[in-house]
Design a protein around this motif. Structure first.
Motif, PDB file in Angstrom:
ATOM      1  N   LEU A 211       1.538 -28.311   2.266  1.00  0.00           N
ATOM      2  CA  LEU A 211       2.881 -28.888   2.386  1.00  0.00           C
ATOM      3  C   LEU A 211       3.828 -28.242   1.386  1.00  0.00           C
ATOM      4  O   LEU A 211       5.006 -28.011   1.680  1.00  0.00           O
ATOM      5  N   TRP A 212       3.341 -27.976   0.190  1.00  0.00           N
ATOM      6  CA  TRP A 212       4.154 -27.362  -0.863  1.00  0.00           C
ATOM      7  C   TRP A 212       4.422 -25.887  -0.567  1.00  0.00           C
ATOM      8  O   TRP A 212       5.549 -25.415  -0.737  1.00  0.00           O
TER       9      TRP A 212
ATOM     10  N   PRO B  17       6.079 -25.384   3.931  1.00  0.00           N
ATOM     11  CA  PRO B  17       6.727 -26.557   4.548  1.00  0.00           C
ATOM     12  C   PRO B  17       7.321 -26.271   5.918  1.00  0.00           C
ATOM     13  O   PRO B  17       7.306 -27.127   6.799  1.00  0.00           O
TER      14      PRO B  17
ATOM     15  N   ARG C 240       7.302 -28.808   9.911  1.00  0.00           N
ATOM     16  CA  ARG C 240       8.443 -29.596  10.351  1.00  0.00           C
ATOM     17  C   ARG C 240       8.347 -29.831  11.848  1.00  0.00           C
ATOM     18  O   ARG C 240       7.811 -29.011  12.589  1.00  0.00           O
TER      19      ARG C 240
ATOM     20  N   TYR D 127      12.296 -29.784   2.675  1.00  0.00           N
ATOM     21  CA  TYR D 127      11.382 -30.890   2.967  1.00  0.00           C
ATOM     22  C   TYR D 127      12.200 -32.065   3.530  1.00  0.00           C
ATOM     23  O   TYR D 127      12.557 -32.984   2.784  1.00  0.00           O
TER      24      TYR D 127
ATOM     25  N   ALA E 182       8.416 -36.825   7.124  1.00  0.00           N
ATOM     26  CA  ALA E 182       7.294 -36.783   6.187  1.00  0.00           C
ATOM     27  C   ALA E 182       5.955 -37.072   6.853  1.00  0.00           C
ATOM     28  O   ALA E 182       5.001 -36.288   6.729  1.00  0.00           O
TER      29      ALA E 182
ATOM     30  N   TRP F 141       5.786 -35.294   0.117  1.00  0.00           N
ATOM     31  CA  TRP F 141       6.749 -34.542   0.925  1.00  0.00           C
ATOM     32  C   TRP F 141       8.167 -35.076   0.721  1.00  0.00           C
ATOM     33  O   TRP F 141       9.114 -34.303   0.542  1.00  0.00           O
TER      34      TRP F 141
ATOM     35  N   CYS G  41       7.886 -32.242  -2.818  1.00  0.00           N
ATOM     36  CA  CYS G  41       6.698 -31.555  -3.355  1.00  0.00           C
ATOM     37  C   CYS G  41       6.984 -30.927  -4.719  1.00  0.00           C
ATOM     38  O   CYS G  41       6.831 -29.713  -4.899  1.00  0.00           O
TER      39      CYS G  41
END
Length: 381
Positions: free
Chosen positions: A129-130, A133, A137, A151, A156, A188, A192
């Protein structure tokens, strides 16, 4: 497979504790870094440290957590993602047995817990996620005003589910516990943050989450929470407030709140805000952003009584009362020249007259406050 590779260009692997002791397996995958996300005892760590170093040497990091829903793994995410990222960008030392020339020039990271199912998967998802990203989505997010955000908060939960699906392509059994899934969604929504080991701890959203956890645990034991959080102070720090526990979208909650307060005031107008003020001295007690919408789920055929409560988040003017550590009590106007009774609170919750159960319940009573339409909200202090 003892080690399962996450889809993508990086040599990122996930698995169980079994493979940690299998040097040949680790060597065959050119593992340079090992992240252990499980509760090791001090004795076990000492035994690991006492073992002869392998060739080539490997860098290890330990995150001591249990696989429990109430466990705080979120606070470790900055260290986790920085460790994984640093490991993947590192260069293996001489002595690698990997024949693939390209793979031999990159670091490889192995993330494990006991079974390779919950804790290790959570750590890997936090990293994905970091790092990537844009990959998680929703299609709708690219067409919304939030598309410029790295983000987007509103997506999320969906982003977490997509990242989980990617990890399951490598290891089908992964299943982070519900508490960890909630923490990943909050990670998120916070953007992040990983600019330092305390990046999460500095965020107001994290302190709110700790407060909510403390309320649940404390009331379960019949005690007032030892940790307090005040909504207006978090807003003043400039962070977007995260959704309530029922995970409704922030905008939807605020629209619902505005409609609720407008109905109570019997007034509406574009570009206007709503405030609750002390009926005696007119001191501002709360605006619409801090009112918690509530609705009864009971349907026994009886007509519902009118709602006599505005439930609100803890606000800083309540600090002297809430810090006394009582399970319940009265709320009086913070204007020292007034001190009129304006409501009550109960950490264990209570049922509104409309039969909705609210916990914790911090109420400003309809009969003791006025609902006022204003062009711009006054600062609450």
């Amino acid at each position: 497979m003892p080690l399962d590779r996450i889809p993508g260009e990086d040599s990122l692997y996930i698995g169980s504790a079994f493979a940690v002791g299998q040097q040949k397996i680790l060597d065959s995958h050119n593992i340079t870094h090992i992240l252990s996300v499980l509760q090791y005892t001090a004795r076990e760590k000492a035994e690991i440290a006492a073992k002869p170093p392998c060739t080539p040497p490997r860098t290890r990091m330990f995150i001591d957590v249990d696989d429990l829903e109430e466990e705080d793994l979120l606070v470790h995410f900055p260290r986790i993602v920085r460790f994984i990222d640093g490991g993947l960008r590192s260069k293996p030392v001489s002595g690698s047995t990997v024949e693939d020339t390209e793979a031999a020039t990159k670091g490889a990271v192995y993330v494990h817990c006991a079974m390779g199912k919950s804790r290790s998967a959570t750590a890997v998802i936090a990293y994905l996620l970091w790092k990537r990203p844009e990959q998680f989505r929703t299609d709708g997010a690219t067409k919304s005003p939030e598309s410029t955000q790295r983000y987007p908060p509103a997506v999320a939960e969906d982003a977490v589910r997509r990242a989980l699906a990617l990890v399951r392509q490598a290891r089908a059994i992964v299943e982070p516990n519900p508490g960890f899934m909630e923490q990943l969604a909050l990670w998120w929504r916070m953007g992040c943050p990983a600019d330092g080991p305390d990046a999460v701890e500095r965020r107001p959203a994290y302190r709110r989450w700790l407060y909510e956890k403390d309320v649940v645990e404390s009331t379960r034991m019949g005690q007032a929470p030892g940790r307090l959080w005040f909504g207006d102070e978090a807003t003043n720090e400039g962070e977007e407030r995260s959704p309530p526990r029922e995970e409704k979208d922030v905008l939807a909650v605020r629209q619902e709140t505005t409609a609720l307060v407008a109905a109570a005031a019997d007034e509406e107008g574009p570009g206007q805000n709503f405030q609750l003020r002390c009926k005696v001295c007119r001191r501002v007690l709360a605006d619409a952003a801090f009112i918690i919408p509530h609705e009864s789920t009971e349907d026994d055929g009886r007509p519902r009584a009118a709602c006599n409560h505005h439930f609100v988040e803890p606000l800083s003017w309540m600090r002297p009362v809430l810090e006394q550590g009582e399970l319940e009590g009265r709320l009086v106007c913070p204007n020292t020249r007034c001190n009129a009774l304006v409501g009550r609170y109960s950490w264990q919750g209570f049922k509104c007259t409309c039969r909705a159960w609210v916990c914790p319940a911090i109420s400003l009573q309809h009969s003791r406050v006025d609902c006022v339409t204003v062009r711009q909200a006054a600062k609450i202090s």
